[in-house]
Design a protein around this motif. Structure first.
Motif, mmCIF file in Angstrom:
data_model
loop_
_atom_site.group_PDB
_atom_site.id
_atom_site.type_symbol
_atom_site.label_atom_id
_atom_site.label_comp_id
_atom_site.label_asym_id
_atom_site.label_seq_id
_atom_site.Cartn_x
_atom_site.Cartn_y
_atom_site.Cartn_z
ATOM 1 N N CYS A 1 -6.041 29.824 10.525
ATOM 2 C CA CYS A 1 -7.099 29.706 9.521
ATOM 3 C C CYS A 1 -6.521 29.173 8.207
ATOM 4 C CB CYS A 1 -7.746 31.060 9.283
ATOM 5 S SG CYS A 1 -8.919 30.992 7.912
ATOM 6 N N CYS B 1 -7.306 31.738 1.281
ATOM 7 C CA CYS B 1 -7.135 33.182 1.450
ATOM 8 C C CYS B 1 -5.642 33.380 1.619
ATOM 9 C CB CYS B 1 -7.914 33.624 2.696
ATOM 10 S SG CYS B 1 -7.533 35.271 3.287
ATOM 11 N N ASP C 1 -3.921 35.283 3.374
ATOM 12 C CA ASP C 1 -3.403 35.926 4.577
ATOM 13 C C ASP C 1 -2.911 34.986 5.677
ATOM 14 O OD1 ASP C 1 -4.205 38.017 3.063
ATOM 15 O OD2 ASP C 1 -5.472 38.966 4.573
ATOM 16 N N LEU C 2 -3.481 33.812 5.790
ATOM 17 C CA LEU C 2 -3.067 32.812 6.776
ATOM 18 C C LEU C 2 -3.023 33.384 8.197
ATOM 19 C CD1 LEU C 2 -2.161 29.790 6.842
ATOM 20 C CD2 LEU C 2 0.174 30.604 6.946
ATOM 21 N N CYS C 3 -4.185 33.711 8.722
ATOM 22 C CA CYS C 3 -4.239 34.326 10.037
ATOM 23 C C CYS C 3 -3.995 33.320 11.165
ATOM 24 C CB CYS C 3 -5.626 34.940 10.272
ATOM 25 S SG CYS C 3 -5.947 36.367 9.235
ATOM 26 N N ILE D 1 -9.135 39.754 12.188
ATOM 27 C CA ILE D 1 -9.476 38.758 11.172
ATOM 28 C C ILE D 1 -10.762 39.191 10.474
ATOM 29 C CG2 ILE D 1 -8.336 36.808 12.295
ATOM 30 C CD1 ILE D 1 -11.164 35.955 13.296
ATOM 31 N N CYS D 2 -11.105 38.466 9.421
ATOM 32 C CA CYS D 2 -12.276 38.865 8.632
ATOM 33 C C CYS D 2 -13.581 38.469 9.337
ATOM 34 C CB CYS D 2 -12.217 38.186 7.266
ATOM 35 S SG CYS D 2 -12.392 36.397 7.383
ATOM 36 N N LYS E 1 -15.952 36.710 8.148
ATOM 37 C CA LYS E 1 -16.345 35.336 7.847
ATOM 38 C C LYS E 1 -15.947 34.403 8.980
ATOM 39 C CE LYS E 1 -13.589 35.378 4.158
ATOM 40 N NZ LYS E 1 -13.106 36.753 4.068
ATOM 41 N N VAL E 2 -14.699 34.521 9.400
ATOM 42 C CA VAL E 2 -14.193 33.587 10.410
ATOM 43 C C VAL E 2 -14.565 34.042 11.826
ATOM 44 C CG1 VAL E 2 -12.069 32.553 11.350
ATOM 45 C CG2 VAL E 2 -12.464 32.630 8.875
ATOM 46 N N HIS F 1 -5.676 41.898 4.785
ATOM 47 C CA HIS F 1 -4.531 42.406 5.539
ATOM 48 C C HIS F 1 -3.500 43.114 4.678
ATOM 49 C CE1 HIS F 1 -6.395 39.378 8.118
ATOM 50 N NE2 HIS F 1 -6.026 40.176 9.105
HETATM 51 S S1 SF4 Z 1 -9.367 34.578 9.063
HETATM 52 FE FE1 SF4 Z 1 -10.267 35.513 7.217
HETATM 53 S S2 SF4 Z 1 -8.686 36.972 6.543
HETATM 54 FE FE2 SF4 Z 1 -7.688 35.538 7.943
HETATM 55 S S3 SF4 Z 1 -6.860 33.886 6.660
HETATM 56 FE FE3 SF4 Z 1 -8.912 33.248 7.309
HETATM 57 S S4 SF4 Z 1 -10.281 33.897 5.671
HETATM 58 FE FE4 SF4 Z 1 -8.361 35.043 5.419
#
Ligand code: SF4
Ligand SMILES: Nc1nc2c(c(=O)[nH]1)N[C@H]1C(S)=C(S)[C@@H](COP(=O)(O)OP(=O)(O)OC[C@H]3O[C@@H](n4cnc5c(=O)[nH]c(N)nc54)[C@H](O)[C@@H]3O)O[C@H]1N2
Ligand SMILES: Nc1nc2c(c(=O)[nH]1)N[C@H]1C(S)=C(S)[C@@H](COP(=O)(O)OP(=O)(O)OC[C@H]3O[C@@H](n4cnc5c(=O)[nH]c(N)nc54)[C@H](O)[C@@H]3O)O[C@H]1N2
Ligand SMILES: [Mo]
Length: 666
Positions: free
Chosen positions: A8, A12, A14-16, A43-44, A46-47, A180
């Motif tokens: 992602c 943000c 966190d870079l998931c 993950i959040c 949103k995604v 996270h």
């Molecule tokens: S998936 Fe959500 S929490 Fe993870 S990096 Fe993307 S926006 Fe951030």
């Protein structure tokens, strides 16, 4: 159905890492993987719900050309060839008539990495000789402050907060903006760490904190200076560390001496005992980490406030232990990789215009005036200050507005030409984390809907149409990535890591110890506590500018992040109306009850919305989240209509939190 690995790149920390289920080229489900140390499989929301964005009704599917008046909503579908011909011919006309600098590219990094932010678009506008854009919506003041004091020295890795005995969250709300980090903080607390939060509102973590210091917005500078002063006066300064590793120590001490704890507490409207307790707790705790967010930079004192907060770990000698020091943005850390070789065109000396003053620029810039605004990676009609004037100017018939977008944003609605854009998962992206010190290669895993094209496909086509391609130019994403790594120091090693698992660490590893493994990148490798360049830029670093409130506009409005969006990204999916959050006391004084229709106004503009009573806000502070769309309020304006075009003291940063407003029943 197949499962593909991606990442992602949204704005943000966190870079998931992501696992994406794909069926026939379509994204079906997105979950977190465990490649990154932070993601830990979740993950959040949103995604997780990204398919609502990718395949929703608001997606731009084809090139569209305006047929009615600006903003009227009348469009006709065009082919890519026709739309590109139109854009290329208008750009050529404007260049011939007024010169290339009449064209202004307008972009931020909203949700992007190197391939969509700085590759062919950069080459295109440099070769065109357009005006340059100073990108100051976000982190401009924090970047200036951090670089001035420490250069690009990496901060504490977010996962290392687990080792801290004291965690200080200063103008940052990880519960929404870096989810996270929350479990890491919880683990540290279980192991005995204390938590302190400086924030005008009671955030979820402030509620659980050992100390919540509800500073009035914009008053962080006197608070940090008074803490520095008290550390020196009480003998808590680390003289040995300062002697070896710091410059301008006496000058900082002299400037801090202007602030007693009492005076700062008065200015911040907090109980002085809170500041006193903080000084003792900070002095006594190690490892102690300060996490300034982006809440304290967005006002006239913002750059100085961040610099003062970043000076604290040097004054108190908190570096050199795992979990001690500060974390600002880690995106800047010394990756050694630069896309400049792939861009293959040096920066130009054309004029540079500050994006945060778009309305003013469109009115006042001359020699030449701005005749073309080319918007990508950005939604200024919703996110730029001084919204009333921005929208008025975007409506100008003599301004040619091109918008490359995924969805029909407020800005796209005001364009002459709208070009459909791919989203991440549909194009390749290369992204450094700015919380976690890692880099991901997020490959394209899904088929773009309609005729969406990536930034590089668009700007590659325009380079060709305008005859700006040169032999040997890297043109595709793969060629751009190959060139970037081939011509950067340590590039081959990074590339090898990315090829193996699509994740890479910088040369100094992903959690270096400051003043042990890494040092400030200033010329003498010392922290500069009153850097001359910042002192000049701010016309006096650490010199406090009084609060802008007046009797007419007494309430400070803040606009923090929503957990459901990234700035205005995903805003099309929001159904709830815009609300202004108010403390019970401020609402009662105006006979306003929860849900009442209200108007909020100042000299800049007015927003008609509803009231939401929020007991977590202190008196004198109101809140309207950033990223709302025009459709969310009754009169088509959002918090940005109330935000003045003035800037913070460093970096040309937008001063979003300098808005002072009045509220009444509507
Ligand atoms: S998936 Fe959500 S929490 Fe993870 S990096 Fe993307 S926006 Fe951030
Ligand atoms: N879910 C989600 N995540 C995001 C984003 C998003 O929109 N949504 N945006 C991303 C982006 S672009 C950014 S820049 C980061 C921002 O990340 P954060 O800095 O965490 O975000 P904000 O919500 O802007 O501000 C944080 C806190 O600062 C407080 N604050 C406001 N003014 C002041 C002040 O003067 N002093 C102090 N001490 N505190 C103040 C606010 O009450 C808020 O709780 O988050 C990123 N992550
Ligand atoms: N009132 C108020 N306003 C604020 C702030 C505040 O604190 N208060 N904070 C600000 C902050 S922190 C930030 S970072 C800015 C962000 O403001 P913007 O830079 O406008 O960012 P977003 O709102 O995320 O919008 C980014 C847009 O880019 C599009 N996009 C995404 N990927 C691509 C791509 O690959 N190509 C193209 N062409 N488009 C793409 C998305 O669809 C989205 O519409 O907003 C600022 N606005
Ligand atoms: Mo931001």
């Amino acid at each position: 159905m197949e499962q593909r690995s991606s990442a992602c790149p949204l704005d943000c920390p966190d870079l998931c890492g992501l696992t994406v289920s794909i069926d026939n080229g379509k994204v079906i489900e997105v979950t977190g993987d465990r490649r990154g140390p932070l993601t830990d499989g979740f993950i959040c929301g949103k995604v997780r719900k990204i398919t609502d964005h990718l395949y929703g009704d608001d997606r731009v599917l084809h090139p569209m050309i305006r047929t009615g008046a600006k903003g009227e909503g009348k469009w006709r579908q065009a082919t890519w060839d026709e739309a590109l011909d139109l854009v290329a011919s208008r750009i050529s006309e404007i260049r011939a008539k007024s010169g290339s600098s009449a064209i202004l590219p307008y972009h931020y990094g909203g949700s992007n990495g190197w391939l969509t932010e700085g590759a062919l678009a950069t080459r295109f506008f440099r070769r065109l000789g357009s005006s340059n854009l100073d990108r100051t919506f976000c982190a401009a003041a924090t970047t200036a402050a951090t670089r001035g004091l420490y250069g690009v020295m990496p901060g504490v890795a977010l996962e290392d907060y687990a080792h801290a005995k004291l965690i200080v969250l200063w103008g940052v709300n990880p519960s929404a903006t870096s989810i996270h980090l929350v479990p890491v903080i919880e683990r540290a607390r279980e192991a005995g760490a204390k938590l302190v939060v400086f924030d005008p509102r009671r955030t979820p973590l402030a509620r659980r904190a050992d100390l919540h210091i509800p500073v009035r917005p914009g008053a962080d500078l006197p608070v940090a200076m008074a803490i520095i002063n008290a550390l020196f006066e009480r003998g808590h300064a680390d003289r040995a560390f300062l002697a070896e590793h710091a410059a301008e120590v006496d000058e900082l001490r002299k400037r801090a001496a202007a602030w007693s704890l009492e005076a700062a507490a008065r200015e911040a409207n907090v109980d002085v005992s809170l500041l006193d307790q903080f000084v003792e707790l900070y002095a006594a705790s190690s490892p102690a980490v300060i996490r300034p967010g982006w809440g304290l930079e967005r006002n006239r004192n913002g750059g100085s406030a961040v610099a003062a907060a970043l000076a604290l770990p040097a004054v108190a000698g908190k570096f050199g232990v795992r979990g001690g020091g500060f974390t600002m943005s880690n995106g800047d850390v010394n990756w050694t990789v630069t896309p400049e070789s792939a861009i293959a065109e040096p920066p130009t000396s054309q004029r540079t215009l500050n994006m945060s003053q778009l309305g003013k620029l469109l009115v006042e810039t001359t020699d030449p005036r701005i005749e073309c605004l080319f918007v990508y990676n950005c939604n200024p009609a919703a996110t730029a200050p001084d919204q009333r004037r921005v929208i008025e100017q975007l409506r100008r018939e003599d301004l040619f507005v091109v918008v490359h977008e995924q969805v029909w944003t407020d800005t796209a609605q005001l364009a002459d030409v709208v070009l459909p854009c791919t989203a991440f998962l549909e194009h390749r992206e290369l992204r450094r984390g700015y919380g976690t010190m890692r880099m991901f290669d997020s490959p394209a895993v899904a088929t773009p809907p309609g005729e969406a094209r990536s930034n590089n496909a668009l700007f590659g086509a325009l380079l060709e149409r305008l005859g700006l391609v040169r032999p040997g130019d890297a043109m595709t994403d793969d060629e751009l990535v190959a060139k970037t790594f081939a011509e950067s120091e340590h590039g081959a090693a990074l590339k090898a890591q990315l090829d193996k698992g699509t994740i890479a660490e910088p040369p100094h590893g992903s959690h270096p110890l400051a003043f042990v493994d890494t040092f400030p990148t200033t010329p003498d490798r010392k922290v500069h506590l009153v850097p001359e360049s910042l002192d000049r830029e701010a016309s006096g670093l650490y010199v406090y500018k009084p609060d802008p409130r007046t009797d007419e506009f007494p309430l400070a409005m803040i606009s923090p992040a929503l957990s459901t969006q990234i700035s205005s990204y995903f805003g099309q999916l929001r159904t709830a109306p815009a609300a202004l959050e108010m403390s019970p006391a401020d609402a009662a004084a105006r006979k306003i009850v929860n849900g009442a229709p209200i108007r909020v106004w100042n000299a800049q503009g007015e927003v008609r919305c509803i009231a939401k009573i929020n007991a977590d806000l202190r008196e004198g502070v109101v809140l309207m989240p950033k990223g709302l769309w025009r459709k969310h309020s009754r009169n088509g304006y959002t918090s940005n209509a109330l935000i003045p075009p003035g800037l913070a003291d460093l970096g040309g940063q937008a001063a979003y939190n300098d808005a002072r407003v009045q509220v009444a029943l509507d």
